[in-house]
Scaffold this active site. Structure first.
Site, PDB file in Angstrom:
ATOM      1  CB  SER A 102     -21.913  40.683  43.396  1.00 16.23           C
ATOM      2  OG  SER A 102     -21.124  40.401  42.277  1.00 16.23           O
ATOM      3  CG  ASP A 152     -24.735  34.303  38.683  1.00 15.72           C
ATOM      4  OD1 ASP A 152     -24.015  34.902  37.851  1.00 15.72           O
ATOM      5  OD2 ASP A 152     -24.810  34.620  39.884  1.00 15.72           O
ATOM      6  CG  HIS A 183     -24.173  38.112  39.305  1.00 18.89           C
ATOM      7  ND1 HIS A 183     -23.626  37.046  39.999  1.00 18.89           N
ATOM      8  CD2 HIS A 183     -23.518  39.214  39.763  1.00 18.89           C
ATOM      9  CE1 HIS A 183     -22.687  37.492  40.826  1.00 18.89           C
ATOM     10  NE2 HIS A 183     -22.608  38.796  40.703  1.00 18.89           N
TER      11      HIS A 183
HETATM   12  C1  MLT Z   1     -15.935  39.347  41.990  1.00 21.48           C
HETATM   13  O1  MLT Z   1     -15.028  39.798  41.331  1.00 21.48           O
HETATM   14  O2  MLT Z   1     -16.013  39.429  43.215  1.00 21.48           O
HETATM   15  C2  MLT Z   1     -17.017  38.630  41.240  1.00 21.48           C
HETATM   16  O3  MLT Z   1     -16.647  38.418  39.932  1.00 21.48           O
HETATM   17  C3  MLT Z   1     -18.316  39.333  41.314  1.00 21.48           C
HETATM   18  C4  MLT Z   1     -18.227  40.697  40.735  1.00 21.48           C
HETATM   19  O4  MLT Z   1     -17.925  41.606  41.459  1.00 21.48           O
HETATM   20  O5  MLT Z   1     -18.472  40.869  39.535  1.00 21.48           O
END
Ligand code: MLT
Length: 204
Positions: A102, A152, A183
């Site tokens: 992520s 996702d 996700h």
């Molecule tokens: C981010 O901010 O890098 C993406 O939205 C993934 C997350 O951290 O939720």
């Protein structure tokens, strides 16, 4: 940057750079590194940003909307941290494979987008396109595994395919793995990433 370094048994193996998701820390992904390669050195880093107490690798303006200036600054900071860590711990700077989830996958992708020699390859669990409208460095010889979720809510399938093609246009060898889920990081994608890692040239 706050981190843990565990020296591996086999110095010829890559160093696995672990990059957690929002709200995680440097301990989260240690079991993943164990699954992927239990002989490799591991450098696991905590993001320097705190979003209401949740560690991250760069600031965002809203969910999925990145603070581009901070992303660029933090990507440079991480790249320099890797230079310093390689000297301090005596591992090969040119043999780092990132494993990110992520937000951690996003900064790993950003390292590839901005620096030709930051990483040798990466396992990206649920990454997004870190930046648009820039020319990527020439990345021949780099290998990237992307695990994406068809459902996702944070990263659409279209965005995952866009990331794949941006990397392929810079000559990265990309393998895509699709999950029917969202996700979350699943055990099947980790197993698939491990198979991919073992198939890379340096493991032959
Ligand atoms: C981010 O901010 O890098 C993406 O939205 C993934 C997350 O951290 O939720």
């Amino acid at each position: 940057m706050k981190h843990v370094f565990n020296k591996g048994k086999d110095p010829k193996k890559p160093t696995l750079l672990l990059l957690h998701g929002t709200g995680g820390n440097e301990l989260d992904l240690l079991p993943l590194a164990e699954t992927v390669d239990d002989q490799a050195s591991v450098l696991s880093v905590r993001g320097n940003i705190s979003e209401n107490g949740m560690p991250r690798f760069f600031k965002r303006l809203a969910e999925g909307v990145f603070d581009e200036e901070d992303l660029i600054y933090r990507t440079k900071e991480l790249n320099q941290f890797l230079d310093n860590a390689a000297q301090e711990y005596g591992f090969d700077r040119d043999n780092i494979i990132a494993i990110g989830y992520s937000n951690g996958a996003n900064i790993a992708a950003s390292l590839l987008f901005h620096y030709q020699h930051a990483l040798k390859g990466a396992i990206l669990h649920h990454p997004m396109v870190p930046r648009r409208g820039i020319k990527l460095p020439e990345l021949t010889g780099k290998a990237v595994f992307i695990a994406a979720g068809k459902n996702d809510p944070i990263c659409s399938s279209d965005e995952s395919i866009e990331l794949q093609s941006l990397l392929e246009n810079a000559n990265v060898n990309v393998e895509m793995h699709w999950e029917d889920s969202g996700h979350q990081l699943t055990s099947t994608e980790v197993a698939s990433a491990s198979r991919w890692y073992r198939s890379l040239d340096f493991n032959q």
